[in-house]
Write a protein that holds these residues in place. Structure first.
Motif, PDB file in Angstrom:
ATOM      1  N   SER A 189       0.746  -1.288   0.084  1.00 29.91           N
ATOM      2  CA  SER A 189      -0.083   0.022   0.156  1.00 29.91           C
ATOM      3  C   SER A 189       0.963   1.163   0.083  1.00 29.91           C
ATOM      4  CB  SER A 189      -0.952   0.005   1.180  1.00 29.91           C
ATOM      5  OG  SER A 189      -1.761   1.159   1.313  1.00 29.91           O
ATOM      6  N   TRP A 195       1.015   4.246  -2.874  1.00 29.93           N
ATOM      7  CA  TRP A 195       0.748   5.711  -2.567  1.00 29.93           C
ATOM      8  C   TRP A 195       2.163   6.474  -3.084  1.00 29.93           C
ATOM      9  CZ3 TRP A 195      -3.334   8.288  -2.138  1.00 29.93           C
ATOM     10  CH2 TRP A 195      -4.472   7.645  -1.875  1.00 29.93           C
ATOM     11  N   LEU A 228       1.131   9.428  -5.934  1.00 26.93           N
ATOM     12  CA  LEU A 228       1.588  10.706  -5.626  1.00 26.93           C
ATOM     13  C   LEU A 228       2.407  11.367  -6.703  1.00 26.93           C
ATOM     14  CD1 LEU A 228       1.991  10.694  -1.599  1.00 26.93           C
ATOM     15  CD2 LEU A 228       0.114  11.800  -3.031  1.00 26.93           C
ATOM     16  N   TRP A 261      -3.948  15.150  -7.194  1.00 26.59           N
ATOM     17  CA  TRP A 261      -4.390  15.344  -5.960  1.00 26.59           C
ATOM     18  C   TRP A 261      -4.178  16.993  -5.831  1.00 26.59           C
ATOM     19  CZ3 TRP A 261       0.164  17.887  -4.233  1.00 26.59           C
ATOM     20  CH2 TRP A 261       1.431  17.436  -4.552  1.00 26.59           C
ATOM     21  N   GLN A 287      -8.352  11.307  -9.822  1.00 28.80           N
ATOM     22  CA  GLN A 287      -7.255  10.303  -9.690  1.00 28.80           C
ATOM     23  C   GLN A 287      -7.606   9.190 -10.830  1.00 28.80           C
ATOM     24  OE1 GLN A 287      -7.462   6.689  -6.729  1.00 28.80           O
ATOM     25  NE2 GLN A 287      -5.892   7.994  -5.717  1.00 28.80           N
ATOM     26  N   VAL A 293      -5.202  -0.051  -1.231  1.00 31.40           N
ATOM     27  CA  VAL A 293      -4.819   1.016  -1.120  1.00 31.40           C
ATOM     28  C   VAL A 293      -5.332   1.936  -0.246  1.00 31.40           C
ATOM     29  CG1 VAL A 293      -4.795   3.357  -2.806  1.00 31.40           C
ATOM     30  CG2 VAL A 293      -4.234   1.133  -3.668  1.00 31.40           C
ATOM     31  N   TYR A 294      -6.498   1.819   0.034  1.00 30.31           N
ATOM     32  CA  TYR A 294      -7.254   2.475   0.906  1.00 30.31           C
ATOM     33  C   TYR A 294      -7.425   1.944   2.380  1.00 30.31           C
ATOM     34  CZ  TYR A 294      -7.802   6.137  -2.613  1.00 30.31           C
ATOM     35  OH  TYR A 294      -7.814   6.929  -3.654  1.00 30.31           O
ATOM     36  N   ALA A 335       1.511   5.069   4.979  1.00 34.75           N
ATOM     37  CA  ALA A 335       0.559   5.093   3.841  1.00 34.75           C
ATOM     38  C   ALA A 335      -0.809   5.934   4.020  1.00 34.75           C
ATOM     39  CB  ALA A 335       0.128   3.449   3.407  1.00 34.75           C
ATOM     40  N   ALA A 393      -0.020   9.561   3.951  1.00 41.08           N
ATOM     41  CA  ALA A 393       0.128   9.927   2.462  1.00 41.08           C
ATOM     42  C   ALA A 393      -1.053  10.153   2.014  1.00 41.08           C
ATOM     43  CB  ALA A 393       0.915   8.977   1.794  1.00 41.08           C
ATOM     44  N   MET A 394      -2.035   9.157   2.208  1.00 43.86           N
ATOM     45  CA  MET A 394      -3.197   9.221   1.688  1.00 43.86           C
ATOM     46  C   MET A 394      -4.164  10.425   2.071  1.00 43.86           C
ATOM     47  SD  MET A 394      -6.802   6.753   2.687  1.00 43.86           S
ATOM     48  CE  MET A 394      -5.629   5.302   2.869  1.00 43.86           C
ATOM     49  N   SER A 444      -2.820  13.713   0.773  1.00 42.36           N
ATOM     50  CA  SER A 444      -3.138  13.729  -0.634  1.00 42.36           C
ATOM     51  C   SER A 444      -4.710  14.330  -0.801  1.00 42.36           C
ATOM     52  CB  SER A 444      -2.884  12.695  -1.319  1.00 42.36           C
ATOM     53  OG  SER A 444      -3.948  11.550  -1.159  1.00 42.36           O
TER      54      SER A 444
END
Length: 430
Positions: free
Chosen positions: A11, A15, A19, A26, A231, A339-340, A365, A368-369, A372
């Protein structure tokens, strides 16, 4: 490392790539292209002031410095403005029309312009209300027409657009503004769109209208909707001289008429549920130049107060976006999970179990999520504490996507405004 740690690092790697390698999706600085054809704004002057009304609402500025874009303009205006016809497909829109239609009729446009509203089988008096509003506020000439029920093979909105665009083309306009009935435009919106298209030699200029964000569910779901769209279709990739993606936002599309004819729209995309992306791809195939960005002068006035309304908005087209493909559905679900959803699970479970690699990678992660997501929250003037809640919102979108597939395979397809399209066509790639 155990499985959880590996998933957390996967993950984090995803990210890092998103990014840096996904068109900086983003960022929220893709705004209407600057022009030298002025709209009465000095260079560096923000468009719009606190308290400026739009569609019956007054825009309030948050505390501190607002996230207001600046569009650079000189004061010189073109000597000749092209003729424009605004086409508004409308089905049962009496609830929002008083907030949107007057903003179109009172556009401050120096050239010749008029509005064609296509009443697509409304049962709530939409057409009569439109005539009443035009008589009350004056402004641009209004034509109200009705195309009857869609012929086989057409989705409702595109059938209405077909009728409206045919009426519009009879007036000989150089540009068509295709805008939804729930979209309100500030008085200089049309001038800015036309000026940007002329100055930058664009065939399609589209703006992602600022959606309404007032209820709790709107705050959780709406900014994320635009974030996920960006995205999937990074605006920078779309707006490059050599584009790597193609899309448009159906609520506000300025389209050159000769390009529409060359692209064969809307006939060439008559079955599309995701009509805006399909339209953009048809224009691109015809050699047209496209621009897409975020709007400051165009807003949606449609309320989505509850989760049910938002759920239906997303679910009606989610599976069509995946081309009704079970393998793509499985891949999308797996991607959303890794990812989420993995980051918060890895952080909490790793910390509880003393699994330092999983906790560290999951936390990084998640950070970072959330980071963004901050620019989009600022664009929507929402509190930044919503950023860490993005995994929850992504989980909702996962469920909406799965529900969209389930409804399709039950034969219910995409349902909207009382119509159901059992097997609608996805937006074509070619």
């Amino acid at each position: 490392m155990d499985t959880l740690a590996w998933l957390a690092f996967a993950s984090l790697a995803a990210w890092a790539w998103l990014l840096l390698g996904q068109g900086f999706f983003w960022r929220t600085d893709q705004r209407l292209p600057p022009t030298t054809r002025g709209m009465g704004h000095a260079r560096g002057e923000p468009l719009g002031e606190p308290g400026t009304p739009i569609g019956g609402h007054v825009r309030e500025e948050p505390a501190g410095k607002p996230d207001v874009p600046v569009i650079r303009h000189a004061r010189e205006e073109p000597t000749v403005w092209p003729r424009v016809v605004v086409v508004v497909p409308a089905r049962d829109e009496a609830g929002v029309l008083p907030l949107s239609l007057p903003s179109l009729l009172t556009q401050d446009y120096p050239g010749v312009a008029e509005v064609v509203l296509v009443d697509d089988g409304s049962t709530d008096g939409t057409g009569a209300l439109a005539v009443e509003l035009a008589g009350r506020c004056g402004g641009l000439p209004l034509t109200v027409a009705s195309p009857g029920e869609p012929e086989p093979g057409w989705t409702g909105k595109l059938w209405a657009l077909r009728h409206g665009m045919a009426l519009a083309r009879a007036r000989g306009p150089e540009f068509l503004l295709l805008t939804d009935a729930d979209i309100a435009h500030e008085p200089d919106s049309l001038r800015l769109l036309v000026s940007a298209a002329m100055e930058n030699d664009l065939d399609l200029v589209s703006q992602m209208a600022r959606l309404r964000v007032e209820s709790t569910w709107e705050r959780l779901v709406v900014p994320a909707f635009v974030y996920f769209f960006a995205q999937l279709y990074p605006f920078r990739w779309i707006n490059r001289a050599r584009p790597r993606a193609t899309a448009a936002a159906g609520g506000c599309v300025l389209l050159r008429t000769e390009t529409a004819v060359a692209a064969g729209v809307p006939e060439s995309i008559r079955q599309a549920v995701i009509d805006d992306v399909s339209l953009a791809r048809a224009v691109r195939r015809a050699g047209g130049r496209i621009w897409l960005g975020l709007a400051e002068r165009v807003e949606s006035v449609r309320p989505y107060p509850g989760l049910g309304e938002l759920w239906r908005m997303v679910a009606r087209s989610a599976y069509a976006q995946l081309r009704h493909s079970p393998p793509l559905l499985l891949g999308t679900v797996a991607g959303l999970v890794v990812v989420y959803l993995v980051p918060p699970v890895a952080l909490v479970a790793g910390a509880a179990a003393g699994n330092a690699p999983a906790a560290w990678a999951g936390g990084a992660a998640w950070a970072a999520m959330a980071g963004s997501y901050v620019p989009m929250l600022r664009h929507y003037r929402q509190p930044l504490w919503l950023a860490p809640l993005l995994p929850f919102t992504a989980f909702l979108y996962l469920l909406m996507t799965v529900d969209s597939a389930v409804q399709h395979h039950r034969g219910r397809g995409a349902a909207w405004k009382g119509r159901t399209y059992a097997r609608p066509e996805a937006a074509p790639d070619r």
